[in-house]
Design a protein around this motif. Structure first.
Motif, PDB file in Angstrom:
ATOM      1  N   ARG A  74       0.849  -1.199   0.000  1.00 15.87           N
ATOM      2  CA  ARG A  74       0.000   0.000   0.000  1.00 15.87           C
ATOM      3  C   ARG A  74       0.892   1.260   0.000  1.00 15.87           C
ATOM      4  O   ARG A  74       0.641   2.224  -0.702  1.00 15.87           O
ATOM      5  N   CYS A  75       1.959   1.245   0.783  1.00 19.29           N
ATOM      6  CA  CYS A  75       2.864   2.397   0.872  1.00 19.29           C
ATOM      7  C   CYS A  75       3.544   2.659  -0.473  1.00 19.29           C
ATOM      8  O   CYS A  75       3.697   3.799  -0.889  1.00 19.29           O
ATOM      9  N   TRP A 108       0.418  13.035   5.935  1.00 18.92           N
ATOM     10  CA  TRP A 108       0.002  12.462   4.658  1.00 18.92           C
ATOM     11  C   TRP A 108      -0.891  11.233   4.789  1.00 18.92           C
ATOM     12  O   TRP A 108      -1.397  10.706   3.811  1.00 18.92           O
ATOM     13  N   ARG A 148       1.226   4.457  -2.694  1.00 14.44           N
ATOM     14  CA  ARG A 148       1.111   5.880  -2.330  1.00 14.44           C
ATOM     15  C   ARG A 148       2.329   6.638  -2.855  1.00 14.44           C
ATOM     16  O   ARG A 148       2.227   7.746  -3.355  1.00 14.44           O
ATOM     17  N   ASP A 176      -6.143   5.360   4.252  1.00 15.04           N
ATOM     18  CA  ASP A 176      -5.001   4.548   4.708  1.00 15.04           C
ATOM     19  C   ASP A 176      -5.294   3.916   6.063  1.00 15.04           C
ATOM     20  O   ASP A 176      -5.023   2.741   6.294  1.00 15.04           O
TER      21      ASP A 176
END
Ligand SMILES: [Zn+2]
Ligand SMILES: [Zn+2]
Length: 463
Positions: A11-12, A43, A15, A48
């Motif tokens: 997921r990071c 952020w 982003r 998230d």
């Protein structure tokens, strides 16, 4: 088992790909952790957080009472076998298999607290006891957790702050003028336990010395620094960062200061001891056949008289064994007084043939003996052993040390209980100024001693 970390990293990465160059630069150019974390938090979007929650939820272990029960049983077996670390891990695993806030949870926390206690993790132990009681730990069993909690608090010394120099526990001696209740006024064990850390801006400016001219004490989160000796104008105010001359040899002190604080200590104690090749009393042993002090050389300890060489490891093991026996006897409860006394007397005999007279273990054994006698209500014998340990403590820590102050406090309590008026008064007279130096005039212990003194003076039949 693979946790949710991998999924989160994916997921990071996603982003990251959607960030602008400017954003990425702001992120990568930041070398300090605090600002970096603030930026990351800024952020972090609600989306998230939702993903994170979901990931964590799906990784929760399934609840299964029979697995939990099995783990608890295995934990108990390890505990009985004195493998406390293994017991701790099994109880912790067991907790994952029972619903939070269930009665089974309470039992596991209570059992885990016993393992934590054995591992000297007193703060964690108290927290587990509180959890167990909150979750409805059976009241008929609570006497066990309550006495464990009391023992922890006693060892933690009831002080906050970074506590190398721990404050003595607050009043535990009988209130003067009141009859001695059961268990009151017993001699308590004291151990220095680090119960927390804090940042003190101005105190951290002080330079270190292994033989400092100040002493620090804590009240809640407030630190107080007091001079232990007159400090002439223009001379440095010095504070000990931890390695103290009375507790470690020069080599160990310098090594630990170098590792933690990156300097080579050249304080007066280190310079003095650095040139002295003879080992500290803590590192000396006796030759069993002839009783003379062994000298350390390559490969072991040698007796100058018998010329026999004893491996260093074997002597260290004997010392370790002795220490374990002493601690075991010291921790026995009041129902085993006779066994504890016999074991401690054996330790004393063994120590006399293994260690030179100035070795600190002799004093520790006397201290343990005093505690057992005091539990038994034999104040005379307790006082005798405390007197001897007092001498050892003074030799090891110095006449102005906080350790001596605490030992004097104990002796005063015992003498007070035995109504040895004159002796108690003279010990109180020594203890009060010393405790005042270390803890301040308004400290509980000082007040307690002053109260004892006025009580002794008002005793009937006195002058
Ligand atoms: Zn030093
Ligand atoms: Zn010999």
């Amino acid at each position: 088992m693979q946790g949710p970390g991998l999924e989160w990293r994916r997921r990071c990465r996603l982003r990251w790909r959607h960030m602008s160059d400017l954003q990425r630069r702001r992120f990568t150019s930041n070398t300090r952790l605090g600002p970096l974390l603030r930026l990351a938090r800024h952020w972090l979007s609600p989306a998230d957080t939702a993903v994170l929650d979901e990931l964590c939820a799906s990784w929760r272990a399934g609840k299964d009472r029979s697995t939990a029960l099995h783990l608890k049983q295995r934990g108990n077996d390890s505990f009985k076998a004195r493998d406390y670390l293994q017991a701790l891990s099994l109880y912790t695993k067991g907790l994952r298999y029972v619903p939070a806030d269930s009665p089974e949870c309470a039992l596991l926390y209570a059992n885990r607290s016993a393992a934590l206690y054995q591992l000297h993790r007193y703060q964690d132990c108290v927290e587990d006891i509180e959890r167990a009681e909150r979750l409805g730990y059976p009241p008929e069993l609570q006497h066990k957790t309550q006495s464990r909690r009391a023992a922890c608090l006693q060892r933690l010394g009831g002080s906050g702050g970074e506590s190398r120099e721990s404050e003595p526990p607050s009043a535990a001696s009988p209130a003067p003028g009141v009859g001695v209740g059961e268990g009151a006024g017993s001699v308590r064990g004291m151990r220095e336990v680090c119960v927390g850390t804090a940042l003190y801006c101005w105190a951290s400016l002080l330079n270190h010395s292994c033989q400092p001219n100040t002493t620090a004490s804590f009240q809640g989160t407030r630190i107080t620094l007091r001079a232990t000796q007159p400090i002439p104008a223009g001379e440095q105010v010095l504070h000990c960062y931890g390695p103290h001359w009375s507790r470690q040899c020069v080599g160990d002190r310098r090594k630990s200061l170098q590792t933690q604080y990156y300097f080579w200590c050249e304080c007066s104690a280190c310079v003095r001891e650095g040139g002295d090749r003879s080992p500290a009393p803590q590192a000396q042993f006796l030759c069993r056949p002839c009783g003379s002090v062994l000298s350390l050389e390559e490969g072991g300890y040698r007796c100058v008289h018998c010329t026999q060489l004893v491996p260093q490891q074997s002597l260290q093991q004997q010392l370790q064994q002795l220490r374990l026996q002493m601690e075991g006897a010291g921790n026995m409860d009041s129902t085993h007084t006779d066994t504890a006394l016999a074991q401690l007397q054996q330790c004393q005999a063994d120590a006399q043939s293994l260690l030179p007279a100035q070795h600190p273990l002799h004093g520790e054994i006397d201290d343990s003996l005093a505690r057992v006698y005091a539990t038994h209500g034999d104040w005379g014998a307790a006082a005798q052993h405390l007197q001897r340990s007092l001498h050892a403590v003074e030799l090891q820590y110095g006449a102005g040390s906080v350790e001596l102050a605490q030992q004097l406090l104990k002796l005063a309590q015992v003498l007070f209980n035995s109504r040895s008026v004159c002796e108690a008064e003279s010990v109180i007279d020594r203890a009060v100024p010393l405790l005042t130096t270390h803890y301040g005039a308004d400290h509980d212990t000082v007040a307690e001693l002053k109260e004892m003194r006025s009580c002794l003076q008002s005793l009937p039949g006195r002058r």
